[in-house]
Scaffold this active site. Structure first.
Site, PDB file in Angstrom:
ATOM      1  N   ASP A  56       0.857  -1.181   0.000  1.00  0.00           N
ATOM      2  CA  ASP A  56       0.000   0.000   0.000  1.00  0.00           C
ATOM      3  C   ASP A  56       0.901   1.241   0.000  1.00  0.00           C
ATOM      4  O   ASP A  56       1.644   1.463   0.961  1.00  0.00           O
ATOM      5  CB  ASP A  56      -0.880  -0.055   1.254  1.00  0.00           C
ATOM      6  CG  ASP A  56      -1.856   1.107   1.348  1.00  0.00           C
ATOM      7  OD1 ASP A  56      -1.650   2.122   0.653  1.00  0.00           O
ATOM      8  OD2 ASP A  56      -2.807   0.986   2.132  1.00  0.00           O
ATOM      9  N   LYS A  91      -5.405   9.615   0.673  1.00  0.00           N
ATOM     10  CA  LYS A  91      -4.070   9.204   1.150  1.00  0.00           C
ATOM     11  C   LYS A  91      -3.181   8.733  -0.003  1.00  0.00           C
ATOM     12  O   LYS A  91      -1.990   9.013  -0.026  1.00  0.00           O
ATOM     13  CB  LYS A  91      -4.212   8.072   2.165  1.00  0.00           C
ATOM     14  CG  LYS A  91      -4.697   8.512   3.534  1.00  0.00           C
ATOM     15  CD  LYS A  91      -4.678   7.311   4.458  1.00  0.00           C
ATOM     16  CE  LYS A  91      -5.116   7.666   5.856  1.00  0.00           C
ATOM     17  NZ  LYS A  91      -5.178   6.468   6.716  1.00  0.00           N
ATOM     18  N   TYR A 145     -11.076  13.045  -4.825  1.00  0.00           N
ATOM     19  CA  TYR A 145     -10.264  12.639  -5.979  1.00  0.00           C
ATOM     20  C   TYR A 145      -9.627  13.880  -6.615  1.00  0.00           C
ATOM     21  O   TYR A 145      -8.410  13.950  -6.782  1.00  0.00           O
ATOM     22  CB  TYR A 145     -11.161  11.923  -6.984  1.00  0.00           C
ATOM     23  CG  TYR A 145     -10.450  11.305  -8.165  1.00  0.00           C
ATOM     24  CD1 TYR A 145      -9.617  10.205  -8.002  1.00  0.00           C
ATOM     25  CD2 TYR A 145     -10.647  11.797  -9.454  1.00  0.00           C
ATOM     26  CE1 TYR A 145      -8.981   9.615  -9.093  1.00  0.00           C
ATOM     27  CE2 TYR A 145     -10.021  11.211 -10.547  1.00  0.00           C
ATOM     28  CZ  TYR A 145      -9.194  10.113 -10.365  1.00  0.00           C
ATOM     29  OH  TYR A 145      -8.572   9.535 -11.456  1.00  0.00           O
ATOM     30  N   ARG A 186     -17.779   2.780 -13.935  1.00  0.00           N
ATOM     31  CA  ARG A 186     -17.700   3.861 -14.917  1.00  0.00           C
ATOM     32  C   ARG A 186     -18.627   3.562 -16.087  1.00  0.00           C
ATOM     33  O   ARG A 186     -19.091   2.443 -16.269  1.00  0.00           O
ATOM     34  CB  ARG A 186     -16.254   4.068 -15.366  1.00  0.00           C
ATOM     35  CG  ARG A 186     -15.504   4.894 -14.335  1.00  0.00           C
ATOM     36  CD  ARG A 186     -14.055   5.039 -14.650  1.00  0.00           C
ATOM     37  NE  ARG A 186     -13.314   3.842 -14.338  1.00  0.00           N
ATOM     38  CZ  ARG A 186     -11.996   3.750 -14.335  1.00  0.00           C
ATOM     39  NH1 ARG A 186     -11.267   4.803 -14.640  1.00  0.00           N
ATOM     40  NH2 ARG A 186     -11.386   2.620 -14.019  1.00  0.00           N
TER      41      ARG A 186
END
Ligand code: UDP
Length: 314
Positions: A56, A91, A145, A186
């Site tokens: 991560d 993050k 975003y 999407r």
């Protein structure tokens, strides 16, 4: 040459792994599988020029290898995903950008950041050139975003100015193709999957909003050129297909191409959904010699075949 690709198991990241491997690079792929899938890179395991690290990027990154190029492509990119993981999304494009930039500084590597047309928000200038500053709601639901990507651009430029890192920014407009998830959320995967199941396509709002869709092979070519050309440090490029289409026309096209009996259901508009979006790609054309070659018709046909295979449809 060694390249680190974050988001390697994602839709775009996995295609970039393929491209850089085929160009003779050693590829280190990194992903935590939050929205990426091992299926996208399964064919690369066993390739001696590919190493995968499940990790991560929001945590400090230690990599002993020399690295020449870093592509920071990790980040949930579908509105459905980033609205589900708002804090982690922020993050990835703040801490994750900081960590990958720090790594670029340590390794003296070139750095390419996957930014987005969302930095333009709901644009008031049309089509959008790179020097347009955008119209973003800083506290709206999409801000997790948009603002994280804007922060990353600013951070990248700060590392470029303060530490002389060769940072390049790709503002990626809507991209589609093979390896998008069935439940990606999407518009293109949603419409194709619904059409193949003969379910109604869901249009948010009245469908008059526009997008400009770039097929994955064209985008990968643009990213490859941006990553490997000399003398582009500190520069920003729009990468996308300027062929603009309304969401309602896209829905009709998908129904026609799949031969589906689906209808169209209109749902309430998404919050802060940009009304028009279309890249001005003059700079990419002039400097990179790049422009998209795959038409929406051809790209949709390939993508429909892909989702047919995924859904076991003939
Ligand atoms: N959209 C839609 N139906 C869907 C999914 C998306 O009408 O099932 C619309 C969405 O509101 C937006 C456009 O399609 O106007 C593109 O949405 P997408 O999620 O693909 O990406 P965005 O460009 O908004 O990041």
């Amino acid at each position: 040459m060694k390249v680190l690709i974050t988001g390697a198991a994602g839709f775009i990241g996995s295609h970039l792994c393929d491209r850089f491997l085929s160009e003779g690079f050693f590829v280190i792929g990194m992903d935590n599988f939050l929205t990426g899938s091992p299926d996208n890179i399964a064919h690369l395991f066993g390739n001696k020029n590919f190493k995968f690290i499940e990790y991560d990027v929001t945590r400090y990154i230690y990599i002993p290898d020399e690295i020449d190029l870093i592509l920071h492509f990790a980040c949930p990119a579908s509105p459905v995903d980033y609205l589900k993981h708002p804090i982690h999304t922020m993050k990835v494009d703040s801490l994750g950008t900081l960590h990958t930039l720090g790594l670029a500084k340590k390794k003296k590597a070139r750095y390419v950041f996957a930014s987005t047309s969302e930095v333009y928000g709901d644009p008031q200038v049309h089509p959008q050139p790179e020097d347009y500053w955008g119209n973003v709601n800083p506290v709206g639901v999409r801000s997790v975003y948009d603002e994280a990507k804007r922060f990353s651009e600013a951070m990248g430029m700060a590392y470029h100015r303060e530490h002389g890192i060769d940072v390049r920014i790709a503002r990626i407009f809507n991209t589609y193709g093979e390896r998008m998830r069935l439940n990606d959320g999407r518009v293109i995967p949603n419409f194709i999957c619904k059409a193949l199941e003969d379910e109604d396509l869901t249009v948010y709002g009245d469908g008059s909003q526009t997008r400009s869709f770039c097929y994955i092979s064209d985008l990968v070519e643009g990213i490859f050129r941006l990553s490997t050309a000399e003398g582009l440090d500190g520069q920003v490029f729009n990468l996308g297909n300027p062929d603009e289409v309304s969401v309602i026309d896209l829905a009709k096209k998908v129904i026609e191409k799949t031969g589906s009996s689906s209808g169209i259901t209109f749902l309430p508009p998404m919050d802060d959904d940009p009304k028009r979006r279309c890249p001005d790609i003059t700079k990419a054309k002039t400097v990179l010699g790049w422009y998209p070659k795959v038409s929406l018709d051809e790209g949709l046909e390939n993508t429909i075949q892909y989702f047919k295979r995924k859904l076991n449809k003939k």
